[in-house]
Scaffold this active site. Structure first.
Site, PDB file in Angstrom:
ATOM      1  N   CYS A 172      15.672  -6.002   3.303  1.00 58.92           N
ATOM      2  CA  CYS A 172      17.043  -5.511   3.406  1.00 58.92           C
ATOM      3  C   CYS A 172      17.991  -6.536   2.774  1.00 58.92           C
ATOM      4  CB  CYS A 172      17.368  -5.221   4.875  1.00 58.92           C
ATOM      5  SG  CYS A 172      19.001  -4.545   5.207  1.00 58.92           S
TER       6      CYS A 172
ATOM      7  N   ASP B 238      16.068   6.380   1.013  1.00 56.10           N
ATOM      8  CA  ASP B 238      17.052   5.354   1.361  1.00 56.10           C
ATOM      9  C   ASP B 238      18.451   5.846   0.999  1.00 56.10           C
ATOM     10  OD1 ASP B 238      18.659   2.994   1.529  1.00 56.10           O
ATOM     11  OD2 ASP B 238      16.883   1.757   1.166  1.00 56.10           O
TER      12      ASP B 238
ATOM     13  N   HIS C   9      15.339   3.584   4.314  1.00 53.34           N
ATOM     14  CA  HIS C   9      15.637   2.154   4.359  1.00 53.34           C
ATOM     15  C   HIS C   9      14.985   1.537   5.600  1.00 53.34           C
ATOM     16  CE1 HIS C   9      17.906  -1.356   3.087  1.00 53.34           C
ATOM     17  NE2 HIS C   9      18.175  -1.581   4.350  1.00 53.34           N
TER      18      HIS C   9
END
Length: 286
Positions: A166, A223, A255
């Site tokens: 991330c 995502d 995500h």
């Protein structure tokens, strides 16, 4: 034992050791609770694992979590683990332990430590203000210090890689463009583009041509924050890079698909991504 280590065997200021050890051991960040039942528990059996301190620019001590196989001879291949926005909480520590059980010295530095402790922020909006206050230049310099510390403390400077998730996935791309001595890098769902600011003057798309390290990017096709268009742009930009790079997209994953403690976890993509990461490291000599 090196005096950078934190714990009952390490000399130094007791109050600082307790503070850092307490922060590292605090479990999951408030903003990600409750924790999902899918969480993978990786114990520290057979490992030397715990908190360490790394001297950084300005005389500060950067807290970090490190894990390595016990009773090993000679320097170990090293993986620097870059945190999510939630800091070096239990999930990132578990990632380090999983890597250590595969034979690596894994170390995850607390890259917001000058600005605040992400575990203390119960709301993501509040946490994002903290994250946005952290300059990329500071982060990249602290990663330089982490790489150097690892080489002094059982790691092999000639066989060092980096991975991140991330927020950390974005940092992996930036650091791969900064440090050509790395053997390999793996970026998990890191943002590729964005608006420049004083703290984040460049994005991965801006530095793609400067990458000299083999980078594997792992992304989710579902995502909502990283578009297929930006991934296509990154692939095009990387053609100018003087390094082997590859981006894999898991069509059904969103995500944070490796975050086993959150609803975003996608077991199939996470397991495949983990194996591809380990293979990428081996392929490139880590």
């Amino acid at each position: 034992m090196n005096d950078d280590l934190v714990g009952h065997n390490a000399p130094g200021d007791t109050s600082r050791r307790v503070f850092i050890s307490g922060a590292i051991a605090a479990g999951f960040a408030l903003a990600v609770r409750p924790v999902a039942a899918t969480t993978i528990d990786t114990d520290d059996g057979g490992l030397a694992a715990g908190s360490v301190q790394i001297p950084v620019e300005g005389g500060a001590m950067l807290p970090a979590y490190r894990a390595a196989p016990e009773r090993t001879k000679g320097p170990l291949p090293t993986v620097i683990v870059v945190q999510e926005i939630f800091g070096v909480h239990e999930h990132i520590q578990a990632v380090c332990r999983r890597l250590a059980k595969s034979g690596y010295l894994a170390i995850a530095p607390e890259l917001y430590f000058r600005q605040g402790d992400p575990r203390n922020y119960p709301e993501v909006d509040q946490l994002m203000k903290l994250v946005m206050s952290v300059p990329d230049a500071q982060v990249l310099s602290d990663l330089d210090a982490t790489v150097a510390w690892a080489a002094r403390n059982g790691g092999d400077a000639r066989h060092t890689a980096i991975t991140g998730f991330c927020w950390g996935g974005r940092i992996v791309w930036l650091y791969a463009a900064r440090n050509p001595s790395l053997k390999a890098a793996v970026a998990w769902y890191g943002r590729l583009g964005g608006t420049a600011s004083a703290n984040t003057p460049k994005q991965p798309l801006d530095v793609a041509a400067e990458v000299r390290v083999p980078v594997l990017g792992l992304y989710g096709g579902q995502d909502k924050g990283i578009s297929a268009e930006s991934i296509a742009q990154m692939r095009t930009a990387l053609k100018a890079a003087k390094a082997q790079t590859e981006i894999i997209v898991y069509p059904d994953a969103g995500h944070g698909f490796n975050a086993d403690y959150r609803p975003s976890y996608n077991e199939a993509a996470a397991r495949d991504g983990w194996q591809k990461m380990l293979s990428w490291f081996k392929q490139h000599g880590v």
